[in-house]
Design a protein around this motif. Structure first.
Motif, PDB file in Angstrom:
ATOM      1  N   THR A  22      80.457 -20.601 131.913  1.00 39.95           N
ATOM      2  CA  THR A  22      81.077 -21.890 132.233  1.00 39.95           C
ATOM      3  C   THR A  22      82.401 -22.049 131.501  1.00 39.95           C
ATOM      4  OG1 THR A  22      78.892 -22.880 132.551  1.00 39.95           O
ATOM      5  CG2 THR A  22      80.750 -24.387 132.251  1.00 39.95           C
ATOM      6  N   ARG A  23      83.443 -22.387 132.255  1.00 44.00           N
ATOM      7  CA  ARG A  23      84.768 -22.633 131.684  1.00 44.00           C
ATOM      8  C   ARG A  23      85.243 -23.984 132.203  1.00 44.00           C
ATOM      9  NH1 ARG A  23      84.877 -17.142 133.459  1.00 44.00           N
ATOM     10  NH2 ARG A  23      84.676 -15.745 131.656  1.00 44.00           N
ATOM     11  N   LEU A  24      85.240 -24.950 131.306  1.00 46.74           N
ATOM     12  CA  LEU A  24      85.520 -26.331 131.677  1.00 46.74           C
ATOM     13  C   LEU A  24      86.860 -26.766 131.111  1.00 46.74           C
ATOM     14  CD1 LEU A  24      84.346 -28.903 133.003  1.00 46.74           C
ATOM     15  CD2 LEU A  24      83.307 -29.447 130.802  1.00 46.74           C
ATOM     16  N   LEU A  25      87.715 -27.330 131.960  1.00 44.19           N
ATOM     17  CA  LEU A  25      89.009 -27.840 131.528  1.00 44.19           C
ATOM     18  C   LEU A  25      88.915 -29.342 131.359  1.00 44.19           C
ATOM     19  CD1 LEU A  25      91.914 -26.778 130.967  1.00 44.19           C
ATOM     20  CD2 LEU A  25      92.487 -27.545 133.291  1.00 44.19           C
ATOM     21  N   LEU A  26      89.108 -29.805 130.133  1.00 45.84           N
ATOM     22  CA  LEU A  26      89.136 -31.237 129.864  1.00 45.84           C
ATOM     23  C   LEU A  26      90.567 -31.740 130.035  1.00 45.84           C
ATOM     24  CD1 LEU A  26      88.169 -33.976 128.850  1.00 45.84           C
ATOM     25  CD2 LEU A  26      88.315 -33.089 126.503  1.00 45.84           C
TER      26      LEU A  26
END
Length: 255
Positions: A22-26
């Protein structure tokens, strides 16, 4: 779990958090070209992303989200209030999920605990990310702390903490009086002193990384932010990292 910053400040914000696949951009306050270039510095591309998480509707946090999400088919997570505000101005992404600011939720391998903050937006939110073993707290864009915020950030392993301005520099600086009052108000941004006071209320015994973020180019200096936080932690000032507007922050690992 690891995290890195693409850039932090009034000209654009984005934070990348990874765990497992999982690679999440905030947030994403940069245009598509700039976002792609900044991700490349971290060894990533937009096609690597799993989703985008939005904290609030201000342009320096959400300006690049609609196009990035549309081009790469990314789902966007946001609060009900942020959704309403973006829909009203015609900037809502096609794929979106709503979250309650008091209820945790999962995106892939990341567990996310949102919490509301006082800021001049429709329903602004900040977050604690967890992979089940470690916790990363992110707190920017708020004018004052609350007991609930402090409870959420207690015993985190890493903390990205707003140090927007130095009180004296802001007072003596070039901003018009109305903007000075907004920045320094209860729904504006944390000063170095306010960030330090918040930090002093937390149990920091697990803290492995602390990053001063959202520094004003005009009303702050990295050395002043470092000094304020280091005094609370009784550590060397060099241990305090800075999330820079231009260069962001390289990967930090939680092991």
């Amino acid at each position: 779990m690891r995290f890195a910053c693409l850039g932090s400040g009034s000209e654009g914000n984005a934070l990348l958090v990874e765990s497992g696949k999982t690679r999440l951009l905030l947030d994403c306050g940069f245009n598509l070209r700039e976002t792609t270039a900044r991700l490349a510095r971290l060894g990533r591309s937009p096609s690597d992303l799993s989703a985008i998480l939005v904290s609030h509707e201000h342009g320096d946090h959400v300006g690049g989200v609609p196009r990035l999400a549309a081009k790469f088919g990314l789902p966007v997570w946001l609060s009900h209030g942020t959704h309403l505000q973006l829909a009203a101005i015609g900037q809502m992404p096609e794929q979106f999920h709503l979250f309650d600011t008091h209820h945790p939720f999962a995106v892939g391998d990341l567990w996310i605990q949102p919490f509301p903050v006082p800021h001049d937006a429709r329903e602004p939110t900040q977050f604690v990310f967890s992979d089940g073993a470690y916790r990363l707290g992110v707190l920017t864009d708020l004018g004052r702390s609350t007991r609930h915020i402090e409870t959420m950030l207690d015993r985190v392993d890493a903390l990205v903490l707003e140090c927007n301005h130095d009180v004296e520099l802001l007072a003596a600086g070039p901003y018009p009086p109305t903007l000075k009052r907004r920045v320094a108000g209860d729904y504006g941004h944390l000063s170095n002193a306010a960030a330090a006071a918040l930090l002093a209320k937390l149990d920091t015994r697990r803290l492995k990384h602390i990053i001063a973020a959202h520094l004003s180019r005009t009303n702050n200096r990295p050395g002043l932010a470092r000094q304020a936080l280091a005094q609370v932690l009784a550590c060397e000032q060099d241990w305090i990292a800075i999330a820079d507007q231009d260069t962001g922050l390289d990967w930090r690992q939680l092991l």
